[in-house]
Design an enzyme around this catalytic site. Structure first.
Site, mmCIF file in Angstrom:
data_model
loop_
_atom_site.group_PDB
_atom_site.id
_atom_site.type_symbol
_atom_site.label_atom_id
_atom_site.label_comp_id
_atom_site.label_asym_id
_atom_site.label_seq_id
_atom_site.Cartn_x
_atom_site.Cartn_y
_atom_site.Cartn_z
ATOM 1 N N ALA A 1 48.035 20.949 36.801
ATOM 2 C CA ALA A 1 47.959 21.739 35.568
ATOM 3 C C ALA A 1 49.011 21.258 34.561
ATOM 4 O O ALA A 1 48.752 21.185 33.367
ATOM 5 C CB ALA A 1 48.166 23.220 35.884
ATOM 6 N N HIS B 1 47.665 40.777 40.669
ATOM 7 C CA HIS B 1 48.397 41.070 41.900
ATOM 8 C C HIS B 1 49.804 41.579 41.595
ATOM 9 O O HIS B 1 50.669 41.594 42.467
ATOM 10 C CB HIS B 1 48.448 39.838 42.807
ATOM 11 C CG HIS B 1 47.091 39.454 43.336
ATOM 12 N ND1 HIS B 1 46.798 38.203 43.824
ATOM 13 C CD2 HIS B 1 45.944 40.168 43.446
ATOM 14 C CE1 HIS B 1 45.526 38.165 44.211
ATOM 15 N NE2 HIS B 1 44.987 39.332 43.981
ATOM 16 N N GLY C 1 44.227 25.885 39.049
ATOM 17 C CA GLY C 1 45.070 25.963 40.247
ATOM 18 C C GLY C 1 44.639 27.033 41.221
ATOM 19 O O GLY C 1 45.477 27.618 41.909
ATOM 20 N N CYS D 1 59.986 57.683 39.180
ATOM 21 C CA CYS D 1 59.599 57.362 37.815
ATOM 22 C C CYS D 1 60.344 58.255 36.831
ATOM 23 O O CYS D 1 60.308 59.479 36.951
ATOM 24 C CB CYS D 1 58.081 57.555 37.681
ATOM 25 S SG CYS D 1 57.449 57.342 36.011
ATOM 26 N N SER E 1 41.089 28.185 43.862
ATOM 27 C CA SER E 1 39.706 27.977 44.275
ATOM 28 C C SER E 1 38.885 29.219 43.950
ATOM 29 O O SER E 1 37.668 29.228 44.101
ATOM 30 C CB SER E 1 39.643 27.682 45.773
ATOM 31 O OG SER E 1 40.332 28.668 46.493
HETATM 32 ZN ZN LIG Z 1 55.222 57.859 36.611
#
Ligand SMILES: [Zn+2]
Length: 265
Positions: free
Chosen positions: A246, A133, A202, A162, A204
């Site tokens: 944990a 994520h 940690g 970028c 489900s």
């Molecule tokens: Zn780039």
């Protein structure tokens, strides 16, 4: 309270044996390990979204529609975003994060897939890390997937671009409706195909694509070791379920495997 001796706990001993015998160990972590560092979860009791309501399900489209505004909101967060930003900034890796680093350094843990975006695994020192994520301290180019530290990204013009390809930069955290970055997803699939023992920590693991990885390991005859406070839909598929934090269990488990390793040396 004194930590229990891991050798006295048959479940930890069994889990350590499974890890020790496995050829390719991986771990999958979720919000539970971050909660132990003081970061509120999104859902469930005390969850940010439970309290403040779910964020818009079309966050990625909103970003694409008006990236400048999305960036301004990111840089001046309010409500639950601000709470999350503040708590993440003051959170530190806990003994669970550090135990995973110790297992990696001993050559036991090959890859760690995390659903968390809080950077705590990196800060603890994890190297072979797949953040499905994304990571809230990084920016990512939507064109070439290059990543940069947010702290080093010039933000005088929004959205930033970028340095390599002039594509648009977005916070690396995957928004609702945004595809998992293809480079990370491909590596997750490649490593999971080799995995014969996965620790599920940690989480489900009911949300795809994260849910896919333990299923895949199990379908191919591998074993699953669960480390979680609660039973989950995954529990019946796990060979061993270790109930607890944990931060309490992983150090014991790391030590139990290290004991097996040194006994064998
Ligand atoms: Zn780039």
């Amino acid at each position: 309270m004194a930590a229990p001796d891991s050798s006295q706990d048959p479940a930890i001993r069994q889990a350590a044996q499974l890890l020790w015998k496995a050829r390719y160990v991986m771990a999958l972590t979720g919000a539970g390990i971050s909660v132990e560092s003081g970061i509120p979860p999104f859902r469930g009791p005390g969850g940010l979204w439970t309290k403040y309501g779910e964020p818009p399900m079309n966050g990625y489209q909103q970003f694409l529609d008006n990236p400048r505004r999305a960036w301004e909101e990111r840089l001046n967060p309010t409500g639950p975003s601000e709470i999350l930003r503040t708590t993440v900034a003051s959170a530190n890796p806990n003994p669970g994060h550090h135990a995973l680093v110790a297992m990696e350094e001993r050559g036991l843990l090959r890859y760690l897939i995390t659903q968390n975006v809080d950077n705590l695994h990196r800060r603890a020192g994890s190297q072979n890390l797949l953040e499905i994520h994304g990571n809230s301290t990084l920016t990512r180019c939507l064109q070439c997937t290059s990543r940069y530290a947010l702290a080093d990204t010039p933000l005088d013009v929004l959205p930033p671009s970028c340095p390599q390809c002039h594509g648009m930069l977005k916070i690396d955290t995957v928004a609702f409706g945004e595809p998992i970055p293809p480079d990370v997803l491909a590596q997750c699939h490649q490593t999971t195909e080799r995995c014969d023992c996965m620790m599920v920590i940690g989480t489900s693991a009911t949300v795809y694509p994260a849910a896919w990885f333990p299923m895949q390991v199990r379908d191919r005859g591998g074993v699953l070791i669960e480390v979680n406070l609660y039973e989950s839909e995954l529990t019946p598929m796990c060979t061993v379920s270790l109930r607890g934090k944990a931060g309490d269990i992983l150090p014991l488990l790391a030590q139990a495997v290290a004991d097996l390793q040194s006994a064998d040396a």
